[in-house]
Design a protein around this motif. Sequence first.
Motif, short mmCIF file in Angstrom:
data_model
loop_
_atom_site.label_atom_id
_atom_site.label_comp_id
_atom_site.label_asym_id
_atom_site.label_seq_id
_atom_site.Cartn_x
_atom_site.Cartn_y
_atom_site.Cartn_z
N LEU A 109 67.21 -74.34 121.12
CA LEU A 109 66.10 -73.83 121.50
C LEU A 109 65.74 -74.40 122.93
N PRO A 110 64.98 -73.56 123.75
CA PRO A 110 64.65 -74.16 125.20
C PRO A 110 63.45 -75.34 125.01
N ALA A 111 63.55 -76.18 125.72
CA ALA A 111 62.80 -77.13 125.85
C ALA A 111 61.15 -77.00 125.87
N THR A 112 60.85 -75.70 126.42
CA THR A 112 59.23 -75.29 126.39
C THR A 112 59.06 -74.60 124.93
N VAL A 113 59.96 -74.06 124.24
CA VAL A 113 59.70 -73.48 122.86
C VAL A 113 59.67 -74.74 121.87
N GLN A 114 60.49 -75.85 122.05
CA GLN A 114 60.39 -76.90 121.37
C GLN A 114 59.14 -77.66 121.45
N LEU A 115 58.67 -77.86 122.61
CA LEU A 115 57.34 -78.32 122.92
C LEU A 115 56.30 -77.73 122.11
N THR A 116 56.25 -76.29 122.15
CA THR A 116 55.31 -75.41 121.41
C THR A 116 55.28 -75.76 119.97
N VAL A 117 56.36 -75.70 119.56
CA VAL A 117 56.58 -75.98 118.00
C VAL A 117 56.04 -77.39 117.76
N HIS A 118 56.25 -78.38 118.53
CA HIS A 118 55.62 -79.68 118.33
C HIS A 118 54.05 -79.85 118.24
N ARG A 119 53.66 -78.99 119.31
CA ARG A 119 52.24 -79.12 119.46
C ARG A 119 51.58 -78.17 118.32
N LEU A 120 52.30 -77.20 118.10
CA LEU A 120 51.51 -76.48 116.71
C LEU A 120 51.45 -77.38 115.69
N VAL A 121 52.68 -78.08 115.23
CA VAL A 121 52.69 -78.69 113.91
C VAL A 121 51.62 -79.94 114.27
N GLN A 122 52.08 -80.39 115.25
CA GLN A 122 50.71 -81.84 115.55
C GLN A 122 49.48 -81.60 115.39
N GLU A 123 48.85 -80.27 115.91
CA GLU A 123 47.63 -79.79 115.95
C GLU A 123 47.20 -79.54 114.43
N ALA A 124 48.41 -78.59 113.76
CA ALA A 124 47.74 -78.33 112.43
C ALA A 124 47.59 -79.66 111.52
N LEU A 125 48.67 -80.53 111.72
CA LEU A 125 48.66 -81.87 110.84
C LEU A 125 47.23 -82.65 111.30
N THR A 126 46.90 -82.71 112.31
CA THR A 126 45.74 -83.42 112.77
C THR A 126 44.63 -82.70 112.26
N ASN A 127 44.28 -81.39 112.16
CA ASN A 127 43.27 -80.88 111.36
C ASN A 127 43.16 -81.11 109.97
#
Length: 406
Positions: A305-323
Amino acid sequence: MTEAAARPEEAHPGLRRLHLPLRPPLRRLPPAAREALPVALLLPLLLLHLAGTARSSDLPLAAALTTALVLPLAWRHRAPYPVFGTVAAAALLQWLADVQLPADVALLVALYTVAAHTGRRGTLAACAVVVGGALAACLRWSTDGAFAAPFVALAATAVTAATLGAHARTTRAHLAVLAERAAHLARQQEQRERLAVAEERARIAREVHDIVGHHLSVMVALTDAAVHVRHRAPEQATAALLRAAETGRQALTDLRRPLGLLRAGEPDPQRHPLPGIAELEPLADRMRAAGLPVRLDVRGEPDRLPATVQLTVHRLVQEALTNTLKHAPAGTRAEVRIDCAPAAVTVDVTDDNPAPRPAAASGQGIPGMRERAAAHGGTLSAGPLPDGGWAVRARLRPGGGPAASA
């Protein structure tokens, strides 16, 4: 465009010297003064010529007619039709008085001005008046009846003046269209630059929100745990505080990249690598240390996967777990499932918290997640599960453009 490119004469002083001949001092005069200056120079010369050639008895009438022919030209650009009518009337008086004057050239100047500043019908009418006057003059003042050749010459001169004026009008209109088009393109470019700046600011704001929100939530949870067990288990309290300090240092490292983009003096903001799917396991470890058990399941080939897509996946998981960490009670478990397929990437983050979570849908977290998903042509949904718990589901298209709506 750089500042030097926008003002080339500052980067190359020699250009300033080249521009001087193109901007004569006359350009500094008001338009009315520039319009009247040729008349102020020409009229005295014509009157001096009359004083040396005309008979003393004819001099007053010739001088008056010359003034009537030339003086109105000082207002030719502001009132083309009235000026042409005045000059034509003076020429008619000259014909009736049977006086030949070199100032008749004023008719051609007035005709040129009408053609240069009015429409086609007015130009044709003025040209017809001048040609008719030329015919009348040739009939009266030609010798031996040979009026055809002078009339053809005068008529051709009149048509030429009208043609040149019409060409000047067309050229000016074309230049005005080009100037308007250039101004429109400049406005579009400025608008695109503003949109790009706004989009970049929004992206940086999302990055900072996700980084700060996640790490502060983990640090608060670790600090609360250290305070809770500081008396009965000092070793665990110390470990929690050390983990909180490590999380803070990680937050500083993660913040350097988005904040470095805002600083002109940052040597290389790109040197701080973007977090991707490979960094989800350390993320899950931090959440577990903060008291949220996390199960991580990654399928497919995330490295493709492109780096930008991986960053988006990481941030989505990070925000969901933080919530989940902020809003779920102790004992809540979370599960992260990621499917990395060539056509789409699916992200599912769920927890088993049975209590309602009204605050999770407020703030900028979920809207920011939707914006991240939409940037990759995807969608995101977040809400309670039928059997209790909370779910965040996103579907991204690695090769797709921004979605029309999310």
